[in-house]
Structures are given as structure tokens and as C-alpha cells.
Design a protein around this motif. Structure first.
Motif, PDB file in Angstrom:
ATOM      1  N   LEU A  72       0.810  -1.215   0.000  1.00  0.00           N
ATOM      2  CA  LEU A  72       0.000   0.000   0.000  1.00  0.00           C
ATOM      3  C   LEU A  72       0.842   1.263   0.000  1.00  0.00           C
ATOM      4  N   ARG A  73       1.897   1.287   0.781  1.00  0.00           N
ATOM      5  CA  ARG A  73       2.688   2.516   0.928  1.00  0.00           C
ATOM      6  C   ARG A  73       3.428   2.900  -0.357  1.00  0.00           C
ATOM      7  N   PRO A  74       4.175   1.985  -0.975  1.00  0.00           N
ATOM      8  CA  PRO A  74       4.760   2.377  -2.264  1.00  0.00           C
ATOM      9  C   PRO A  74       3.705   2.651  -3.332  1.00  0.00           C
ATOM     10  N   LEU A  75       2.575   1.968  -3.264  1.00  0.00           N
ATOM     11  CA  LEU A  75       1.505   2.242  -4.216  1.00  0.00           C
ATOM     12  C   LEU A  75       1.002   3.679  -4.090  1.00  0.00           C
ATOM     13  N   LEU A  76       0.895   4.178  -2.862  1.00  0.00           N
ATOM     14  CA  LEU A  76       0.466   5.566  -2.661  1.00  0.00           C
ATOM     15  C   LEU A  76       1.468   6.541  -3.281  1.00  0.00           C
ATOM     16  N   SER A  77       2.760   6.272  -3.085  1.00  0.00           N
ATOM     17  CA  SER A  77       3.779   7.126  -3.698  1.00  0.00           C
ATOM     18  C   SER A  77       3.646   7.126  -5.210  1.00  0.00           C
ATOM     19  N   LEU A  78       3.465   5.943  -5.768  1.00  0.00           N
ATOM     20  CA  LEU A  78       3.350   5.823  -7.221  1.00  0.00           C
ATOM     21  C   LEU A  78       2.063   6.445  -7.741  1.00  0.00           C
ATOM     22  N   ALA A  79       1.005   6.413  -6.936  1.00  0.00           N
ATOM     23  CA  ALA A  79      -0.259   7.029  -7.351  1.00  0.00           C
ATOM     24  C   ALA A  79      -0.117   8.542  -7.468  1.00  0.00           C
ATOM     25  N   VAL A  80       0.645   9.139  -6.558  1.00  0.00           N
ATOM     26  CA  VAL A  80       0.916  10.580  -6.668  1.00  0.00           C
ATOM     27  C   VAL A  80       1.711  10.851  -7.941  1.00  0.00           C
ATOM     28  N   LEU A  81       2.718  10.031  -8.202  1.00  0.00           N
ATOM     29  CA  LEU A  81       3.521  10.192  -9.412  1.00  0.00           C
ATOM     30  C   LEU A  81       2.663  10.067 -10.666  1.00  0.00           C
ATOM     31  N   ARG A  82       1.784   9.074 -10.700  1.00  0.00           N
ATOM     32  CA  ARG A  82       0.941   8.866 -11.883  1.00  0.00           C
ATOM     33  C   ARG A  82      -0.067   9.997 -12.053  1.00  0.00           C
ATOM     34  N   THR A  83      -0.431  10.650 -10.957  1.00  0.00           N
ATOM     35  CA  THR A  83      -1.360  11.774 -11.040  1.00  0.00           C
ATOM     36  C   THR A  83      -0.690  12.991 -11.673  1.00  0.00           C
ATOM     37  N   TYR A  84       0.627  13.112 -11.493  1.00  0.00           N
ATOM     38  CA  TYR A  84       1.349  14.303 -11.951  1.00  0.00           C
ATOM     39  C   TYR A  84       2.281  14.064 -13.133  1.00  0.00           C
ATOM     40  N   GLN A  85       2.531  12.804 -13.483  1.00  0.00           N
ATOM     41  CA  GLN A  85       3.440  12.533 -14.596  1.00  0.00           C
ATOM     42  C   GLN A  85       3.060  11.216 -15.263  1.00  0.00           C
ATOM     43  N   ASP A  86       3.868  10.809 -16.257  1.00  0.00           N
ATOM     44  CA  ASP A  86       3.634   9.541 -16.923  1.00  0.00           C
ATOM     45  C   ASP A  86       4.178   8.400 -16.068  1.00  0.00           C
ATOM     46  N   GLN A  87       4.573   7.316 -16.702  1.00  0.00           N
ATOM     47  CA  GLN A  87       5.029   6.146 -15.967  1.00  0.00           C
ATOM     48  C   GLN A  87       6.240   6.479 -15.079  1.00  0.00           C
ATOM     49  N   PRO A  88       6.292   5.933 -13.869  1.00  0.00           N
ATOM     50  CA  PRO A  88       7.460   6.157 -13.001  1.00  0.00           C
ATOM     51  C   PRO A  88       8.709   5.509 -13.594  1.00  0.00           C
ATOM     52  N   THR A  89       9.838   6.125 -13.335  1.00  0.00           N
ATOM     53  CA  THR A  89      11.113   5.579 -13.799  1.00  0.00           C
ATOM     54  C   THR A  89      11.570   4.453 -12.873  1.00  0.00           C
ATOM     55  N   ARG A 133     -10.988  20.905  -7.564  1.00  0.00           N
ATOM     56  CA  ARG A 133     -11.740  22.111  -7.927  1.00  0.00           C
ATOM     57  C   ARG A 133     -10.792  23.299  -8.119  1.00  0.00           C
ATOM     58  N   THR A 134      -9.751  23.338  -7.334  1.00  0.00           N
ATOM     59  CA  THR A 134      -8.787  24.438  -7.405  1.00  0.00           C
ATOM     60  C   THR A 134      -7.837  24.306  -8.590  1.00  0.00           C
ATOM     61  N   THR A 135      -7.357  23.073  -8.842  1.00  0.00           N
ATOM     62  CA  THR A 135      -6.319  22.869  -9.851  1.00  0.00           C
ATOM     63  C   THR A 135      -6.837  22.396 -11.191  1.00  0.00           C
ATOM     64  N   GLY A 136      -8.031  21.794 -11.197  1.00  0.00           N
ATOM     65  CA  GLY A 136      -8.547  21.209 -12.428  1.00  0.00           C
ATOM     66  C   GLY A 136      -7.914  19.867 -12.748  1.00  0.00           C
ATOM     67  N   ARG A 137      -7.120  19.340 -11.836  1.00  0.00           N
ATOM     68  CA  ARG A 137      -6.445  18.060 -12.048  1.00  0.00           C
ATOM     69  C   ARG A 137      -7.322  16.906 -11.576  1.00  0.00           C
ATOM     70  N   ASP A 138      -7.168  15.755 -12.192  1.00  0.00           N
ATOM     71  CA  ASP A 138      -7.940  14.560 -11.858  1.00  0.00           C
ATOM     72  C   ASP A 138      -7.232  13.784 -10.737  1.00  0.00           C
ATOM     73  N   TYR A 139      -7.881  13.679  -9.582  1.00  0.00           N
ATOM     74  CA  TYR A 139      -7.321  12.943  -8.447  1.00  0.00           C
ATOM     75  C   TYR A 139      -8.095  11.650  -8.167  1.00  0.00           C
ATOM     76  N   SER A 140      -8.762  11.136  -9.193  1.00  0.00           N
ATOM     77  CA  SER A 140      -9.597   9.951  -8.989  1.00  0.00           C
ATOM     78  C   SER A 140      -8.779   8.724  -8.586  1.00  0.00           C
ATOM     79  N   LEU A 141      -7.522   8.642  -9.036  1.00  0.00           N
ATOM     80  CA  LEU A 141      -6.692   7.498  -8.659  1.00  0.00           C
ATOM     81  C   LEU A 141      -6.416   7.511  -7.160  1.00  0.00           C
ATOM     82  N   LEU A 142      -6.023   8.653  -6.616  1.00  0.00           N
ATOM     83  CA  LEU A 142      -5.799   8.741  -5.179  1.00  0.00           C
ATOM     84  C   LEU A 142      -7.098   8.542  -4.414  1.00  0.00           C
ATOM     85  N   ASN A 143      -8.178   9.088  -4.927  1.00  0.00           N
ATOM     86  CA  ASN A 143      -9.479   8.915  -4.283  1.00  0.00           C
ATOM     87  C   ASN A 143      -9.872   7.443  -4.222  1.00  0.00           C
ATOM     88  N   ALA A 144      -9.451   6.681  -5.232  1.00  0.00           N
ATOM     89  CA  ALA A 144      -9.801   5.262  -5.286  1.00  0.00           C
ATOM     90  C   ALA A 144      -9.231   4.486  -4.104  1.00  0.00           C
TER      91      ALA A 144
END
Length: 300
Positions: free
Chosen positions: A51-68, A280-291
Motif C-alpha cells: 500500500l505505501r509504495p503504491l500511494l507514492s506511485l499514485a501521486v507520481l501517476r497523477t502528476y506525470q507519466d510512468q514512473p522511472t 476544484r482548485t487545480t482542475g487536475r484529476d485525483y480519482s486514482l488517489l481517491n480510489a
């Protein structure tokens, strides 16, 4: 939330194998003693949600493409440290648990001394992985600072100490929340923070994401307390009903099962609202983190 479980499952199916593949690097010369290697890899390979590394990766996927690969290594370092905490938590001098993730705990398999060393090895190796990960040096330093704070005597270790010192003494709701913020919430807070550091998230957005992380961490501990009194050992892969027997401070002990379920629902809704407001503030999709909030299955 109707599609959230599907979103989370799809994400897990994609990234848990990548995390596990990264963790297999433990067999590539990082450990210089055969029995110690067996003990360290035993607990890392015993399973878990990642769960913990998945959360880190979910933030990365929300802001960029595939993690390196470097970002995967840095994210997976947290799983090493988390596993250390479980090994030490299970020791006879701590919770004295015999079962973890459906298999014998590390000290049951290798003895208390070797289990202690396996935990020590995973703790220190986590920081070596952060320092060796192929990411910018400024990010390496920021991650080391953040993780050492989250895992240390102002974070997780403080929570464990408070948990021990509070046995047989009833805490109030504020004291219980503070205990869990350190014991369980600190590493979940760091998981989101690590993603923010590697994705170079703006300070004001990071602040909102960390508020989400803190509410998620609190919900995680409430849910864990609830499962201890409502689930079976087979479902959890560990012994249940231990907290009450050891007179530990838990939410069901303070509020009862029904009250705990209501509290959990409120905290999950608070976590979700942080992401709604941020979107609402940024217009960015946070559905992955919400999931990730769909992890908490509240049975009425």
C-alpha cells in the motif's frame, strides 16, 4: 466512488508486480550473510498489499507519466522499512505475534535474535536504496530527511512507544488520534510526501495532499482496529481479538463497533473532500488517489 474499487484494482494489478520485481533486487548482492538474507527476504516476500509504495506511485501517476526505475526503487524502499517495523512489532518483547500475512512471523521462523537483525537490515537498507536510486540528488536528500523523520522518534517509533506506555490506561479521543498519527499515520504521510517530492508538486498542492494522507492514515488505523474485532484470523492472516486482551487503546474499545464504523465513515469522507477541493482548485484529476479510499469496506 462506484468505479473506485475497479480503478484501485487495475492500478494494483499494474504496479504491485513492478514493486515486487524491484524488491527482488534484495537477491542482487545487497546482503552479505546467507541466513540474514533468508530472514530479510522471508518477510519481504511474505506478501502484503504494498500500500505505501503504491500511494507514492499514485501521486507520481497523477502528476506525470510512468514512473522511472529510479522512482520505483525509491518508492519500494518504503516497503523495506515498513517490513522492518512489522518484524520488530511481532517480536516477543513487543506484541509477541506468531502469525503475519498468513505465515509464521520472522522470529518464529528464525528466532528472535535473527529477526531483530533482519529488521535492522531492512531499516538501514531502505536508506541505502534511497541514496542509490537514480533520481536527482536533491530529491534523494529530501526523501532521506522525510523518511528518517517519519520513521524515527518523532514519528512511528514515538507512536510505538506511546502504544506500549499506554497499555492498561484509557486514552481519550485526542490522545488516541495522536498515538495513531505517529504509529500508523507517519509512514502513510511519508508515502504521499515521497510522491510529491519526486513529482515536484507545488507547495500549496502538496499541503492538501498531505492533509488527505493524514486522514487516510487515521482511517487506516480505525479500520485495522475494527477488523481486529469483526474479522477472522483467516481473513486477516494474523491473530484477531488481541488488542482487547492486551488492554490496548483502540477505537472499538472507546466507541464500540457501531461508533467506530461511524467514525471511520466520517474520516474517509474527510479524506475524499481534500481531493475534491484540490481538484476544484487545480482542475487536475485525483480519482486514482481517491480510489484508495475504497480500501475501507464498511459493512453496516
Amino acid at each position: 466512488m462506484s468505479d473506485a474499487p475497479t480503478t484501485l484494482k487495475k492500478f494494483e494489478n499494474q504496479y504491485v508486480p513492478l514493486i515486487n520485481q524491484t524488491l527482488q533486487q534484495l537477491n542482487a548482492g545487497w546482503i552479505d550473510q546467507s541466513i540474514l538474507q533468508s530472514a530479510m527476504t522471508y518477510s519481504v516476500n511474505a506478501g502484503g498489499k504494498r500500500l505505501r509504495p503504491l500511494l507514492s506511485l499514485a501521486v507520481l501517476r497523477t502528476y506525470q507519466d510512468q514512473p522511472t526505475k529510479g522512482q520505483l526503487m525509491a518508492a519500494s524502499a518504503l516497503e523495506l522499512l515498513h517490513t522492518y517495523s512489522l518484524i520488530h512489532d511481532d517480536l516477543p518483547a513487543m506484541d509477541n505475534d506468531e502469525l503475519r500475512r498468513g505465515v509464521p512471523t520472522n522470529h518464529m521462523k528464525f528466532g528472535a535474535g535473527m529477526a531483530t537483525l533482519a529488521g535492522d537490515g531492512l531499516l538501514t537498507l531502505a536508506f541505502e536504496w534511497l541514496s542509490k536510486a537514480d533520481i536527482p540528488a536533491t530529491q534523494q536528500l529530501a526523501l532521506v530527511r522525510a523518511l528518517s523523520h517519519a520513521a524515527g522518534p518523532a514519528g512511528m517509533v514515538a507512536g510505538q512507544a506511546q502504544d506500549i506506555s499506554s497499555e492498561h490506561h484509557q486514552l481519550n479521543i485526542d490522545q488516541l488520534a495522536a498515538l495513531h498519527r505517529h504509529k500508523t499515520g507517519a509512514l502513510l504521510h511519508y508515502a504521499v510526501e515521497a510522491g510529491c517530492i519526486m513529482a515536484e508538486v507545488k507547495d500549496e498542492e502538496q499541503e492538501c495532499l498531505l492533509k488527505f494522507a493524514d486522514q487516510f492514515g487515521l482511517a487506516y488505523q480505525i479500520y485495522d482496529d475494527l477488523l481486529d474485532v469483526t474479522a477472522t484470523a483467516e481473513e486477516l492472516g494474523k491473530k484477531t481479538h488481541k488488542d482487547a486482551g492486551e488492554e490496548k487503546n483502540t477505537y472499538p474499545g472507546l466507541f464500540g463497533v457501531a461508533g467506530t464504523k461511524q467514525r471511520l465513515k466520517q474520516v474517509v469522507e474527510s479524506a475524499e473532500s481534500q481531493l475534491t477541493d484540490l481538484s476544484r482548485t487545480t482542475g487536475r484529476d485525483y480519482s486514482l488517489l481517491n480510489a484508495f479510499c475504497s480500501y475501507f469496506k464498511i459493512k453496516e
